[in-house]
Motif scaffolding. Structure first.
Motif, PDB file in Angstrom:
ATOM      1  N   ALA A 105       0.835  -1.206   0.000  1.00 38.53           N
ATOM      2  CA  ALA A 105       0.000   0.000   0.000  1.00 38.53           C
ATOM      3  C   ALA A 105       0.872   1.259   0.000  1.00 38.53           C
ATOM      4  N   ILE A 106       1.966   1.223   0.764  1.00 36.02           N
ATOM      5  CA  ILE A 106       2.895   2.357   0.798  1.00 36.02           C
ATOM      6  C   ILE A 106       3.550   2.543  -0.570  1.00 36.02           C
ATOM      7  N   TYR A 107       3.921   1.420  -1.192  1.00 36.82           N
ATOM      8  CA  TYR A 107       4.509   1.465  -2.536  1.00 36.82           C
ATOM      9  C   TYR A 107       3.530   2.099  -3.527  1.00 36.82           C
ATOM     10  N   ALA A 108       2.256   1.673  -3.460  1.00 41.51           N
ATOM     11  CA  ALA A 108       1.240   2.219  -4.358  1.00 41.51           C
ATOM     12  C   ALA A 108       1.054   3.719  -4.121  1.00 41.51           C
ATOM     13  N   GLN A 109       1.089   4.126  -2.860  1.00 48.67           N
ATOM     14  CA  GLN A 109       0.925   5.544  -2.523  1.00 48.67           C
ATOM     15  C   GLN A 109       2.112   6.366  -3.032  1.00 48.67           C
ATOM     16  N   ASN A 110       3.310   5.863  -2.833  1.00 50.76           N
ATOM     17  CA  ASN A 110       4.514   6.602  -3.256  1.00 50.76           C
ATOM     18  C   ASN A 110       4.595   6.753  -4.774  1.00 50.76           C
ATOM     19  N   ASP A 111       4.121   5.718  -5.498  1.00 50.44           N
ATOM     20  CA  ASP A 111       4.196   5.747  -6.953  1.00 50.44           C
ATOM     21  C   ASP A 111       2.875   6.158  -7.604  1.00 50.44           C
ATOM     22  N   GLN A 112       1.927   6.596  -6.749  1.00 50.10           N
ATOM     23  CA  GLN A 112       0.619   7.066  -7.228  1.00 50.10           C
ATOM     24  C   GLN A 112      -0.077   6.019  -8.095  1.00 50.10           C
ATOM     25  N   ILE A 113      -0.106   4.796  -7.578  1.00 49.39           N
ATOM     26  CA  ILE A 113      -0.755   3.685  -8.268  1.00 49.39           C
ATOM     27  C   ILE A 113      -2.131   3.430  -7.637  1.00 49.39           C
ATOM     28  N   GLY A 114      -3.131   3.194  -8.464  1.00 47.61           N
ATOM     29  CA  GLY A 114      -4.438   2.822  -7.950  1.00 47.61           C
ATOM     30  C   GLY A 114      -5.433   3.972  -7.880  1.00 47.61           C
TER      31      GLY A 114
END
Length: 266
Positions: A65-74
């Motif tokens: 979830a942190i990875y998705a947030q940092n890379d603006q995924i989702g």
């Protein structure tokens, strides 16, 4: 912020201990097989499943979830919404996802061969809520990872969802019986023991019902809800007919090999 692993582990152990004590003091049924052997196999499967999950995602779903947030995924990372919206909606969507995943594991023969390890348990107690083949744990984790990335779910939503999933699975598999009026009230909102016992019936159309783990709304909404078993709660025969022998339903080796065998005696 406290490490999410310790939060999940703390809630997991607390709920497990509470429900096992409740079962010991006020059991609903007596186990037809050796409790020690069942528990050894069931809890060993928990350890194997945890090891598989740790090897697949060493840092856990929260890190995804942190990875998705940092890379603006989702989705949530593409639109501006408050956590007061994204967190509860994410938890609801994940709960619905697990409902449909569960239905899929009953519908598709290849997946059922894996999931029947859970249903072959001849008795229901808190340990049954943790009894899943490591392959099922791996497949479920892949589904969750995909959902986290597609939704861009907040870390808090992941934590709440995982805590609820573990706690409710232990709760609704527990070998207890709530007072009838309380059970009827609670299952308007959540899956109770009486509701989920129907799902573990040997009667096929009852097994293919009441798929929810947490909220009962999904079964009602998607037409898979059964209010009462044909023979009543006391008359439910648990487990799978083809796995009536303790050598097939409690033996650890047999459980691990079950997905790869067409029949119990193979």
């Amino acid at each position: 912020m406290i490490n999410d692993t310790w939060i999940r582990l703390g809630v997991f152990i607390s709920v497990l201990v509470i429900m096992m004590l409740w079962e010991y003091l006020r059991p609903n049924r007596l186990s037809p097989v050796s409790t020690g052997k069942r528990w050894f196999s069931n809890f060993f499967l928990v350890l194997l499943g945890s090891l598989v999950a740790r090897l697949m995602v060493p840092t856990g779903l929260a890190a995804m979830a942190i990875y998705a947030q940092n890379d603006q995924i989702g989705l949530w990372n593409q639109i501006s919404v408050s956590l007061w919206v994204s967190v509860p909606v994410s938890v609801l969507l994940f709960d619905c996802l697990i409902y449909w995943q569960h239905r899929l594991f009953h519908r598709v023969p290849m997946f059922w061969r894996i999931h029947r390890v859970h249903h072959a348990d001849p008795h229901l107690d808190a340990s049954t809520g943790l009894r899943f083949h490591p392959i099922e744990i791996a497949l479920s984790l892949i589904v969750k990872i995909a959902a986290v990335l597609l939704l861009g779910a907040p870390v808090l939503a992941i934590l709440i969802f995982e805590v609820l999933l573990n706690a409710t699975s232990i709760f609704n598999h527990s070998n207890i019986k709530l007072p009838t009026k309380l059970d009827k009230l609670l299952k308007i909102f959540i899956v109770t023991q009486a509701m989920h016992r129907i799902h573990h019936s040997q009667v096929v159309h009852e097994t293919d019902s009441n798929f929810g783990f947490n909220l009962s709304i999904w079964d009602r909404l998607f037409g898979s809800y059964i209010e009462d078993a044909a023979n009543g709660d006391e008359g439910i025969k648990l487990g799978l007919k083809e796995y009536a022998s303790p050598q097939t339903n409690t033996n650890l080796k047999a459980l691990l090999l079950m997905p790869f065998r067409q029949k119990p005696n193979q």
